[in-house]
Design a protein around this motif. Structure first.
Motif, PDB file in Angstrom:
ATOM      1  N   LEU A  31       0.826  -1.215   0.000  1.00  0.00           N
ATOM      2  CA  LEU A  31       0.000   0.000   0.000  1.00  0.00           C
ATOM      3  C   LEU A  31       0.858   1.263   0.000  1.00  0.00           C
ATOM      4  CD1 LEU A  31      -2.963  -0.807   2.407  1.00  0.00           C
ATOM      5  CD2 LEU A  31      -3.095  -0.269  -0.010  1.00  0.00           C
ATOM      6  N   CYS A  32       1.941   1.256   0.759  1.00  0.00           N
ATOM      7  CA  CYS A  32       2.794   2.434   0.838  1.00  0.00           C
ATOM      8  C   CYS A  32       3.352   2.823  -0.523  1.00  0.00           C
ATOM      9  CB  CYS A  32       3.955   2.197   1.809  1.00  0.00           C
ATOM     10  SG  CYS A  32       3.480   2.086   3.536  1.00  0.00           S
ATOM     11  N   VAL A  33       3.813   1.853  -1.275  1.00  0.00           N
ATOM     12  CA  VAL A  33       4.450   2.183  -2.556  1.00  0.00           C
ATOM     13  C   VAL A  33       3.448   2.396  -3.687  1.00  0.00           C
ATOM     14  CG1 VAL A  33       6.626   1.056  -1.967  1.00  0.00           C
ATOM     15  CG2 VAL A  33       4.873  -0.236  -3.156  1.00  0.00           C
ATOM     16  N   THR A  34       2.198   1.954  -3.512  1.00  0.00           N
ATOM     17  CA  THR A  34       1.218   2.160  -4.578  1.00  0.00           C
ATOM     18  C   THR A  34       0.256   3.306  -4.286  1.00  0.00           C
ATOM     19  OG1 THR A  34      -0.252   0.486  -3.637  1.00  0.00           O
ATOM     20  CG2 THR A  34       1.257  -0.235  -5.361  1.00  0.00           C
ATOM     21  N   VAL A  35      -0.190   3.409  -3.049  1.00  0.00           N
ATOM     22  CA  VAL A  35      -1.188   4.432  -2.715  1.00  0.00           C
ATOM     23  C   VAL A  35      -0.527   5.768  -2.397  1.00  0.00           C
ATOM     24  CG1 VAL A  35      -3.000   5.044  -1.072  1.00  0.00           C
ATOM     25  CG2 VAL A  35      -2.870   2.733  -1.947  1.00  0.00           C
ATOM     26  N   PHE A  40       7.744  11.842   0.309  1.00  0.00           N
ATOM     27  CA  PHE A  40       7.604  12.130   1.730  1.00  0.00           C
ATOM     28  C   PHE A  40       6.617  11.171   2.386  1.00  0.00           C
ATOM     29  CE2 PHE A  40       5.166  14.280   5.091  1.00  0.00           C
ATOM     30  CZ  PHE A  40       6.177  14.453   6.028  1.00  0.00           C
ATOM     31  N   TRP A  41       5.432  10.999   1.764  1.00  0.00           N
ATOM     32  CA  TRP A  41       4.406  10.149   2.363  1.00  0.00           C
ATOM     33  C   TRP A  41       4.775   8.676   2.312  1.00  0.00           C
ATOM     34  CZ3 TRP A  41       1.571  11.999   5.850  1.00  0.00           C
ATOM     35  CH2 TRP A  41       1.188  13.339   5.803  1.00  0.00           C
ATOM     36  N   VAL A  42       5.551   8.275   1.310  1.00  0.00           N
ATOM     37  CA  VAL A  42       6.044   6.897   1.280  1.00  0.00           C
ATOM     38  C   VAL A  42       6.980   6.673   2.458  1.00  0.00           C
ATOM     39  CG1 VAL A  42       7.468   5.246  -0.001  1.00  0.00           C
ATOM     40  CG2 VAL A  42       5.755   6.601  -1.205  1.00  0.00           C
ATOM     41  N   ALA A  43       7.877   7.637   2.707  1.00  0.00           N
ATOM     42  CA  ALA A  43       8.815   7.511   3.825  1.00  0.00           C
ATOM     43  C   ALA A  43       8.084   7.473   5.166  1.00  0.00           C
ATOM     44  CB  ALA A  43       9.820   8.656   3.798  1.00  0.00           C
ATOM     45  N   VAL A  44       7.112   8.354   5.342  1.00  0.00           N
ATOM     46  CA  VAL A  44       6.330   8.372   6.583  1.00  0.00           C
ATOM     47  C   VAL A  44       5.587   7.049   6.755  1.00  0.00           C
ATOM     48  CG1 VAL A  44       4.315   9.429   7.712  1.00  0.00           C
ATOM     49  CG2 VAL A  44       6.088  10.874   6.708  1.00  0.00           C
ATOM     50  N   SER A  45       4.970   6.580   5.698  1.00  0.00           N
ATOM     51  CA  SER A  45       4.203   5.330   5.765  1.00  0.00           C
ATOM     52  C   SER A  45       5.103   4.140   6.055  1.00  0.00           C
ATOM     53  CB  SER A  45       3.439   5.107   4.462  1.00  0.00           C
ATOM     54  OG  SER A  45       2.524   6.151   4.245  1.00  0.00           O
ATOM     55  N   ALA A  61      -0.172   1.102  13.768  1.00  0.00           N
ATOM     56  CA  ALA A  61      -0.835   0.586  12.561  1.00  0.00           C
ATOM     57  C   ALA A  61      -2.006   1.479  12.183  1.00  0.00           C
ATOM     58  CB  ALA A  61      -1.306  -0.842  12.794  1.00  0.00           C
ATOM     59  N   TRP A  62      -2.724   1.983  13.157  1.00  0.00           N
ATOM     60  CA  TRP A  62      -3.886   2.815  12.866  1.00  0.00           C
ATOM     61  C   TRP A  62      -3.463   4.217  12.435  1.00  0.00           C
ATOM     62  CZ3 TRP A  62      -3.802  -1.276  16.095  1.00  0.00           C
ATOM     63  CH2 TRP A  62      -4.734  -2.275  15.819  1.00  0.00           C
ATOM     64  N   PHE A  63      -2.320   4.696  12.885  1.00  0.00           N
ATOM     65  CA  PHE A  63      -1.781   5.953  12.362  1.00  0.00           C
ATOM     66  C   PHE A  63      -1.367   5.763  10.904  1.00  0.00           C
ATOM     67  CE2 PHE A  63      -1.192   6.590  16.923  1.00  0.00           C
ATOM     68  CZ  PHE A  63      -1.786   7.842  17.069  1.00  0.00           C
ATOM     69  N   LEU A  64      -0.822   4.592  10.598  1.00  0.00           N
ATOM     70  CA  LEU A  64      -0.467   4.261   9.214  1.00  0.00           C
ATOM     71  C   LEU A  64      -1.707   4.286   8.334  1.00  0.00           C
ATOM     72  CD1 LEU A  64       1.369   3.146   6.942  1.00  0.00           C
ATOM     73  CD2 LEU A  64       0.905   0.861   7.869  1.00  0.00           C
ATOM     74  N   ILE A  65      -2.777   3.681   8.792  1.00  0.00           N
ATOM     75  CA  ILE A  65      -4.022   3.676   8.014  1.00  0.00           C
ATOM     76  C   ILE A  65      -4.493   5.113   7.771  1.00  0.00           C
ATOM     77  CG2 ILE A  65      -6.477   3.046   8.078  1.00  0.00           C
ATOM     78  CD1 ILE A  65      -5.542   0.472   9.606  1.00  0.00           C
ATOM     79  N   LEU A  68      -2.198   6.797   5.159  1.00  0.00           N
ATOM     80  CA  LEU A  68      -2.491   6.316   3.812  1.00  0.00           C
ATOM     81  C   LEU A  68      -3.803   6.901   3.299  1.00  0.00           C
ATOM     82  CD1 LEU A  68      -1.375   2.595   4.162  1.00  0.00           C
ATOM     83  CD2 LEU A  68      -0.243   4.381   2.827  1.00  0.00           C
ATOM     84  N   ALA A  69      -4.794   7.013   4.165  1.00  0.00           N
ATOM     85  CA  ALA A  69      -6.065   7.617   3.761  1.00  0.00           C
ATOM     86  C   ALA A  69      -5.859   9.075   3.366  1.00  0.00           C
ATOM     87  CB  ALA A  69      -7.084   7.516   4.885  1.00  0.00           C
TER      88      ALA A  69
END
Length: 176
Positions: A31-35, A40-45, A61-65, A68-69
């Protein structure tokens, strides 16, 4: 003392408990590399993914969700925008895997069969949710030609329905 040992139960097929963390990591990285398509957001994710796998009880995990949202909201939404559909299914899968990580110790043995009810619920929830998402995106796409108030109205109706459904459950008193 007797020479006979206590018989051990036959568990059948088992996998190591850390495989749940590996599953979470695979879903999250995909999800990180596609969404999340900006660097910056890939690194954070990816950092949130690493923290969630390393120490599940931190609940990152919920902060990750949420992150990504947020990255999906940075893109214009349309019926053909695949990121929305991938996020909905992926966030749900991450939520399930994260809850498994909270209860399955990494060095335990796990019978995959115990996960089947959760996977069945995943499918039963995703089918109507993905269809509803397509319908809502189609409505918002049609609304671009007219007033763009429909998404706000639909969101208000959804929140009201959620409150009406959840209120009795949340206000129920526990049985003594």
């Amino acid at each position: 003392m007797s020479d006979t040992a206590t018989p051990q139960p036959e568990l059948g097929l088992t996998v190591p408990g850390w495989s749940v963390r590996a599953l979470f990591g695979v879903i999250a990285v995909a999800l990180c590399v596609t969404v999340a398509d900006s660097g910056f957001w890939v690194a954070v994710s990816l950092a949130l993914t690493a923290a969630a796998v390393a120490v599940p009880r931190w609940l990152t995990a919920w902060f990750l969700i949420g992150a990504l949202a947020f990255t999906v909201l940075l893109h214009p939404q349309s019926l053909e925008e695949w990121r929305v559909y991938a996020l909905i299914a992926g966030a749900h899968a991450l939520h399930i895997a994260a809850t498994w990580m909270l209860v399955v110790p990494p060095f335990a043995r796990l019978q995959p069969a115990v996960l089947l009810p959760s996977l069945r619920r995943f499918v039963l929830i995703q089918v109507p949710v993905q269809a509803a998402t397509a319908g809502l995106l189609a409505l918002t796409g049609a609304a671009h030609g007219s007033a763009v108030i429909w998404p706000a109205v639909l969101a208000g109706v959804a929140v009201a329905a959620l409150v009406l459904v959840a209120a009795p459950v949340l206000l129920r008193r526990p049985h003594p």
